[in-house]
Design a protein around this motif. Structure first.
Motif, mmCIF file in Angstrom:
data_model
loop_
_atom_site.group_PDB
_atom_site.id
_atom_site.type_symbol
_atom_site.label_atom_id
_atom_site.label_comp_id
_atom_site.label_asym_id
_atom_site.label_seq_id
_atom_site.Cartn_x
_atom_site.Cartn_y
_atom_site.Cartn_z
ATOM 1 N N MET A 81 0.810 -1.205 0.000
ATOM 2 C CA MET A 81 0.000 0.000 0.000
ATOM 3 C C MET A 81 0.846 1.260 0.000
ATOM 4 S SD MET A 81 -1.278 0.510 3.919
ATOM 5 C CE MET A 81 -1.510 2.228 3.534
ATOM 6 N N SER A 82 2.174 1.093 0.218
ATOM 7 C CA SER A 82 3.041 2.260 0.305
ATOM 8 C C SER A 82 4.376 1.941 -0.315
ATOM 9 C CB SER A 82 3.230 2.671 1.770
ATOM 10 O OG SER A 82 4.241 3.649 1.877
ATOM 11 N N ALA A 83 5.028 2.992 -0.835
ATOM 12 C CA ALA A 83 6.352 2.806 -1.416
ATOM 13 C C ALA A 83 7.432 2.767 -0.349
ATOM 14 C CB ALA A 83 6.635 3.934 -2.407
ATOM 15 N N SER A 84 7.082 3.046 0.893
ATOM 16 C CA SER A 84 8.061 3.029 1.971
ATOM 17 C C SER A 84 8.590 1.616 2.197
ATOM 18 C CB SER A 84 7.439 3.543 3.273
ATOM 19 O OG SER A 84 7.111 4.905 3.169
ATOM 20 N N THR A 85 9.859 1.541 2.584
ATOM 21 C CA THR A 85 10.482 0.264 2.915
ATOM 22 C C THR A 85 10.488 0.114 4.430
ATOM 23 O OG1 THR A 85 11.898 0.382 0.959
ATOM 24 C CG2 THR A 85 12.571 -1.120 2.727
ATOM 25 N N VAL A 86 9.818 -0.929 4.914
ATOM 26 C CA VAL A 86 9.655 -1.135 6.355
ATOM 27 C C VAL A 86 10.305 -2.460 6.751
ATOM 28 C CG1 VAL A 86 8.012 -1.355 8.258
ATOM 29 C CG2 VAL A 86 7.473 0.135 6.308
ATOM 30 N N THR A 87 11.145 -2.401 7.773
ATOM 31 C CA THR A 87 11.783 -3.601 8.312
ATOM 32 C C THR A 87 11.506 -3.679 9.804
ATOM 33 O OG1 THR A 87 13.571 -3.435 6.684
ATOM 34 C CG2 THR A 87 13.952 -4.865 8.582
ATOM 35 N N LEU A 88 11.044 -4.834 10.250
ATOM 36 C CA LEU A 88 10.805 -5.083 11.669
ATOM 37 C C LEU A 88 11.885 -6.017 12.196
ATOM 38 C CD1 LEU A 88 9.171 -5.222 14.335
ATOM 39 C CD2 LEU A 88 7.764 -7.010 13.258
ATOM 40 N N PHE A 89 12.634 -5.539 13.172
ATOM 41 C CA PHE A 89 13.585 -6.379 13.891
ATOM 42 C C PHE A 89 12.838 -6.916 15.110
ATOM 43 C CE2 PHE A 89 16.011 -3.410 11.452
ATOM 44 C CZ PHE A 89 17.204 -4.034 11.111
ATOM 45 N N GLY A 90 12.548 -8.191 15.113
ATOM 46 C CA GLY A 90 11.752 -8.739 16.195
ATOM 47 C C GLY A 90 11.740 -10.249 16.161
ATOM 48 N N HIS A 91 10.849 -10.819 16.976
ATOM 49 C CA HIS A 91 10.783 -12.274 17.100
ATOM 50 C C HIS A 91 9.387 -12.646 17.579
ATOM 51 C CE1 HIS A 91 12.670 -16.230 17.486
ATOM 52 N NE2 HIS A 91 12.063 -16.378 18.650
ATOM 53 N N LYS B 37 3.444 7.883 9.905
ATOM 54 C CA LYS B 37 3.985 7.534 8.593
ATOM 55 C C LYS B 37 2.917 7.017 7.631
ATOM 56 C CE LYS B 37 8.502 8.185 9.145
ATOM 57 N NZ LYS B 37 9.321 9.038 8.241
ATOM 58 N N PHE B 38 1.881 6.376 8.177
ATOM 59 C CA PHE B 38 0.870 5.737 7.328
ATOM 60 C C PHE B 38 -0.520 6.151 7.793
ATOM 61 C CE2 PHE B 38 4.605 2.999 7.600
ATOM 62 C CZ PHE B 38 4.936 2.846 6.252
ATOM 63 N N ALA B 39 -0.795 7.428 7.692
ATOM 64 C CA ALA B 39 -2.044 7.984 8.226
ATOM 65 C C ALA B 39 -3.279 7.474 7.493
ATOM 66 C CB ALA B 39 -2.001 9.509 8.159
ATOM 67 N N ASP B 40 -3.102 6.952 6.284
ATOM 68 C CA ASP B 40 -4.257 6.509 5.504
ATOM 69 C C ASP B 40 -4.767 5.140 5.935
ATOM 70 O OD1 ASP B 40 -1.928 5.343 4.600
ATOM 71 O OD2 ASP B 40 -2.589 5.207 2.520
ATOM 72 N N SER B 41 -4.100 4.496 6.880
ATOM 73 C CA SER B 41 -4.566 3.181 7.354
ATOM 74 C C SER B 41 -4.508 3.141 8.876
ATOM 75 C CB SER B 41 -3.716 2.063 6.757
ATOM 76 O OG SER B 41 -2.354 2.223 7.134
ATOM 77 N N SER B 42 -5.093 4.137 9.486
ATOM 78 C CA SER B 42 -4.941 4.352 10.922
ATOM 79 C C SER B 42 -5.638 3.294 11.769
ATOM 80 C CB SER B 42 -5.496 5.731 11.292
ATOM 81 O OG SER B 42 -5.355 5.974 12.668
ATOM 82 N N LEU B 43 -5.028 3.005 12.919
ATOM 83 C CA LEU B 43 -5.678 2.204 13.954
ATOM 84 C C LEU B 43 -6.119 3.097 15.114
ATOM 85 C CD1 LEU B 43 -3.572 -1.090 14.093
ATOM 86 C CD2 LEU B 43 -5.918 -0.795 13.292
ATOM 87 N N LEU B 44 -6.291 4.369 14.808
ATOM 88 C CA LEU B 44 -6.873 5.315 15.750
ATOM 89 C C LEU B 44 -8.201 5.809 15.184
ATOM 90 C CD1 LEU B 44 -3.796 7.494 16.784
ATOM 91 C CD2 LEU B 44 -5.085 5.960 18.272
ATOM 92 N N PRO B 45 -9.215 5.961 16.017
ATOM 93 C CA PRO B 45 -10.498 6.480 15.533
ATOM 94 C C PRO B 45 -10.399 7.976 15.246
ATOM 95 C CG PRO B 45 -10.545 6.243 17.909
ATOM 96 C CD PRO B 45 -9.230 5.671 17.460
ATOM 97 N N GLN B 46 -11.393 8.506 14.602
ATOM 98 C CA GLN B 46 -11.438 9.936 14.353
ATOM 99 C C GLN B 46 -11.871 10.667 15.619
ATOM 100 O OE1 GLN B 46 -13.992 10.607 10.972
ATOM 101 N NE2 GLN B 46 -12.435 9.949 9.507
ATOM 102 N N GLY B 47 -11.334 11.863 15.790
ATOM 103 C CA GLY B 47 -11.723 12.686 16.930
ATOM 104 C C GLY B 47 -10.726 12.612 18.066
ATOM 105 N N ASP B 48 -10.389 13.768 18.613
ATOM 106 C CA ASP B 48 -9.391 13.831 19.681
ATOM 107 C C ASP B 48 -9.811 13.041 20.916
ATOM 108 O OD1 ASP B 48 -7.874 15.437 18.059
ATOM 109 O OD2 ASP B 48 -8.417 17.319 19.051
#
Length: 229
Positions: free
Chosen positions: A1-11, A84-95
């Protein structure tokens, strides 16, 4: 969905890494994973990537790289993804609604994660039981939240579900490591709803992973208790 390159260092065994991977997958963000086990269960001889050493202040997972920028620690990472990815937010609208989500994220981080970690890092039966009681008390509060909405902070999944993904994936293992008590029906139903989310598909544990988790922490207990004697 984005041209950004994302890497997660994790397990997969790290609940804080699970939070981030769930959020990435749930939002449809493409990413790659560099496997770095948590320090406590890092295999002897494991070679930690130099890139991780250079950019992770505490040398603990998770850490994320986005287009050459680095950030460690799961909650700041979740907020960074919102920027970075405001178009796929996991926050609802409204403060006000967003404030509720953030408050509950912090509450879950303190009141669910601390006792959960107390169960699987516990080496004393009494302390494991104490952690179990605290964990189930937190589940009672979550039960109250779920009386008014199907998700933890409203009518759609939010960052709170990402936080709880790191808990729900390991519940069977926690039982085997000493967690006691019955989950409220509403929490069990919430878990079931979460298993149908896109993010869950990426983080759910196999039976083999659950066995691995239990085995590693039983071994950890054995080593810690031997050191006391």
């Amino acid at each position: 969905m984005s041209a950004s390159t994302v890497t997660l260092f994790g397990h997969w065994i790290c609940p804080f890494s699970v939070r981030v991977e769930f959020a990435l997958a749930q939002r449809g963000i493409e990413y790659t994973i560099v496997d770095v086990p948590p320090r406590a269960v890092r295999p002897k001889g494991f070679v930690v990537p130099e890139e991780f050493i250079a950019h992770s202040p505490k040398l603990e997972v998770p850490m994320v790289k986005i287009d050459g920028e680095y950030l460690a620690d799961s909650i700041p990472i979740l907020e960074w993804l919102e920027e970075k990815f405001a178009d796929s937010s996991l926050l609802p609208q409204g403060d006000d609604a967003q404030a509720i989500v953030r408050d509950r994220v912090e509450w879950l981080n303190k009141n669910v994660y601390r006792p959960m970690i107390g169960v699987y890092y516990g080496t004393d039966a009494a302390l494991i039981q104490e952690s179990s009681v605290a964990f189930m008390k937190a589940m009672d509060t979550i039960d109250e939240w779920l009386q008014t909405s199907p998700w933890l902070a409203g009518d759609t999944p939010t960052l709170t579900e990402a936080i709880m993904a790191g808990v729900y994936t390991r519940l069977d293992g926690l039982r085997r490591l000493g967690l006691t008590g019955e989950l409220p029906a509403s929490v069990q139903q919430h878990i079931e709803r979460c298993t149908h989310l896109v993010g869950w598909e990426k983080v759910q544990w196999s039976e083999e992973q659950t066995n691995d988790f239990v085995g590693r922490f039983l071994k950890y207990r054995e080593i810690q208790n031997a050191a006391k004697n």
